[in-house]
Design an enzyme around this catalytic site. Structure first.
Site, PDB file in Angstrom:
ATOM      1  CG  HIS A  82      -1.682  -1.258   1.457  1.00 58.00           C
ATOM      2  ND1 HIS A  82      -2.041  -2.142   0.442  1.00 58.00           N
ATOM      3  CD2 HIS A  82      -2.277  -1.618   2.852  1.00 58.00           C
ATOM      4  CE1 HIS A  82      -2.605  -3.083   1.239  1.00 58.00           C
ATOM      5  NE2 HIS A  82      -2.879  -2.811   2.339  1.00 58.00           N
ATOM      6  CG  ASP A 160      -6.734  -2.357   1.832  1.00 57.39           C
ATOM      7  OD1 ASP A 160      -6.684  -3.299   2.239  1.00 57.39           O
ATOM      8  OD2 ASP A 160      -6.762  -1.291   2.423  1.00 57.39           O
ATOM      9  CG  HIS A 164     -16.468  -1.444   4.408  1.00 61.83           C
ATOM     10  ND1 HIS A 164     -16.655  -1.946   5.575  1.00 61.83           N
ATOM     11  CD2 HIS A 164     -15.144  -0.656   4.116  1.00 61.83           C
ATOM     12  CE1 HIS A 164     -15.296  -2.263   6.134  1.00 61.83           C
ATOM     13  NE2 HIS A 164     -14.427  -1.531   5.093  1.00 61.83           N
ATOM     14  N   GLY A 179     -11.711   1.644   3.509  1.00 64.12           N
ATOM     15  CA  GLY A 179     -11.629   0.533   2.799  1.00 64.12           C
ATOM     16  C   GLY A 179     -12.576   0.968   1.558  1.00 64.12           C
TER      17      GLY A 179
END
Length: 204
Positions: A82, A160, A164, A179
């Protein structure tokens, strides 16, 4: 890295029998930033555009530098997840994963596809929809990440994936989870870089 004790970290890098994979953000620095913003604005005054200042570039750089220092000291195979800042990119070796002599990079790095598509200015439009950890940073970071993918500084373009719901993301900043749901969009987003003539299709 959630492990902050220097002796523990040193032992992990010295003794790990497998490659080490790190998400590099300095937690004490983030906690201090959060405390400052909370004291100044209160819980209700915190908004998504503050996310890259709370989970700051300095927190990423400090943690990534520490991980690389430990890996180089102990000869550890390390993969850093990341990458979100231009400053971190300067810490890594340029070149292919496998060199002409057959040897492999000992330290590798990855970025996420959302760091190639969004920048700080997008928080005003998208808010919590692009809230993620590490935070999406500045336009200059986005440009540097795209260039690093095209020039063998970054070795992996990943996601990643954190799917949600829209309902969760519409909560106030503190309650909205971090996220993005990216697995199904990663290839499309990468191919956009080809259409923009920023990357070669064979590299994607």
């Amino acid at each position: 890295m959630l492990v902050d004790n220097p002796e523990t970290l040193d032992a992990i890098f010295r003794e790990a029998p497998t490659p080490i994979i790190t998400h590099c953000e300095d937690t004490p620095m983030i906690d201090a930033n959060f405390g400052e913003f909370r004291a100044k604005y209160g819980d209700e005054g915190l908004v998504p555009s503050m996310h890259p200042d709370i989970r700051s570039r300095e927190a990423c750089i400090k943690s990534t530098r520490l991980a690389l220092d430990l890996a180089r000291r102990h000869g550890t195979q390390l993969h850093v997840l990341h990458i979100s800042t231009a400053d971190e990119l300067a810490l890594f070796e340029q070149g292919p994963l496998v060199r002409a002599d057959g040897s492999r990079k000992k330290i590798t790095a990855e970025t996420c596809v959302h760091f190639t598509r969004f920048a700080r200015t997008d928080y005003a439009r998208l808010g919590n929809l692009i809230k993620c950890n590490p935070a999406i940073k500045d336009e200059a970071d986005r440009e540097a990440i795209i260039n690093a993918l095209a020039s063998d500084i970054l070795d992996v373009l990943a996601t990643d994936h954190a799917p949600h719901t829209l309902e969760e993301k519409q909560k106030p900043f503190l309650q909205a989870p971090s996220g993005l749901p990216l697995v199904q969009y990663a290839l499309l987003a990468a191919i956009e870089l080809v259409h923009e003539k920023r990357m070669d299709i064979t590299r994607v």
